[in-house]
Design an enzyme around this catalytic site. Structure first.
Site, mmCIF file in Angstrom:
data_model
loop_
_atom_site.group_PDB
_atom_site.id
_atom_site.type_symbol
_atom_site.label_atom_id
_atom_site.label_comp_id
_atom_site.label_asym_id
_atom_site.label_seq_id
_atom_site.Cartn_x
_atom_site.Cartn_y
_atom_site.Cartn_z
ATOM 1 N N ARG A 80 0.823 -1.214 0.000
ATOM 2 C CA ARG A 80 0.000 0.000 0.000
ATOM 3 C C ARG A 80 0.852 1.258 0.000
ATOM 4 O O ARG A 80 0.444 2.297 -0.515
ATOM 5 C CB ARG A 80 -0.984 -0.024 1.170
ATOM 6 C CG ARG A 80 -2.081 -1.085 0.982
ATOM 7 C CD ARG A 80 -2.885 -1.323 2.239
ATOM 8 N NE ARG A 80 -2.081 -1.758 3.360
ATOM 9 C CZ ARG A 80 -1.705 -3.026 3.602
ATOM 10 N NH1 ARG A 80 -2.088 -3.983 2.780
ATOM 11 N NH2 ARG A 80 -0.964 -3.332 4.640
ATOM 12 N N GLU A 117 4.273 -8.372 13.487
ATOM 13 C CA GLU A 117 3.475 -8.791 14.634
ATOM 14 C C GLU A 117 3.196 -10.282 14.575
ATOM 15 O O GLU A 117 2.918 -10.912 15.578
ATOM 16 C CB GLU A 117 2.116 -8.063 14.672
ATOM 17 C CG GLU A 117 2.184 -6.568 14.770
ATOM 18 C CD GLU A 117 2.195 -5.855 13.421
ATOM 19 O OE1 GLU A 117 1.588 -4.795 13.319
ATOM 20 O OE2 GLU A 117 2.828 -6.349 12.459
#
Length: 192
Positions: A80, A117
């Site tokens: 993105r 994460e």
């Protein structure tokens, strides 16, 4: 108040969609595609990213008095970040450089592994994409734990570039990513 009158952070918050348990259980994905799909919102986001609030003093010292944007090239982080960086570069009148996932660039690269994460990954940059002393604005959509942007900054600096600022649409402040890219200034349009 219309969306055109909303502060940019409120505009982003009004359009972004939280997707729980994506891409893995326990992670909440902040989907910004509705922000990108709204022409007026996208224009405002690009304008805001193009004028980072703070530039690294080292980069400011290199800028001279040309009245330019304070950076020579925009580095966009896959995927993105590509959308945003291309629009910011066009808006600022600079070039754009892709920071890609491993194995996607066809020529000689430098690489940096980083933690997510939910796992690890590797970013790469063509060795000739940044010139020594070139001022670079690093752009991505979200700053979470900071691993991705820390790796992108490291790649730019390994090639001799001077990171003027890191600009993101959303910063998930509780995850502490800003500290991982310090001492570089972080320009976040919406801190949540």
């Amino acid at each position: 108040m219309t969306t055109a009158e909303l502060p940019v952070e409120e505009l982003i918050a009004s359009l972004a969609v939280d997707v729980p348990d994506f891409p893995v259980p326990g992670v909440v994905f902040r989907d910004l595609t509705p922000v990108f799909a709204d022409a007026g919102a996208f224009r405002r986001v690009v304008d805001a990213l193009t004028t980072p609030a703070d530039l690294d003093p080292r980069a400011a010292a290199l800028s001279g008095s040309d009245g330019g944007p304070g950076f020579d090239v925009v580095a966009g982080v896959e995927a993105r970040g590509f959308l945003l960086a291309a629009a910011v570069a066009l808006d600022a009148g600079t070039g754009v450089v892709p920071v890609r996932k491993a194995g996607k660039l066809p020529r000689e690269v430098v690489s940096a592994e980083y933690d997510l994460e939910y796992g690890t990954a590797t970013l790469e940059l063509h060795t000739d994409s940044i010139r020594p002393g070139q001022r670079v604005l690093v752009v991505d959509d979200v700053l979470a734990t900071g691993g991705t942007l820390e790796a992108a900054v490291a790649l730019v600096e390994r090639l001799g570039g001077v990171v003027t600022s890191v600009a993101v649409v959303v910063e998930l402040a509780a995850l502490g990513g800003r500290q991982r890219v310090a001492p570089h200034p972080v320009h976040a349009l919406w801190r949540t």
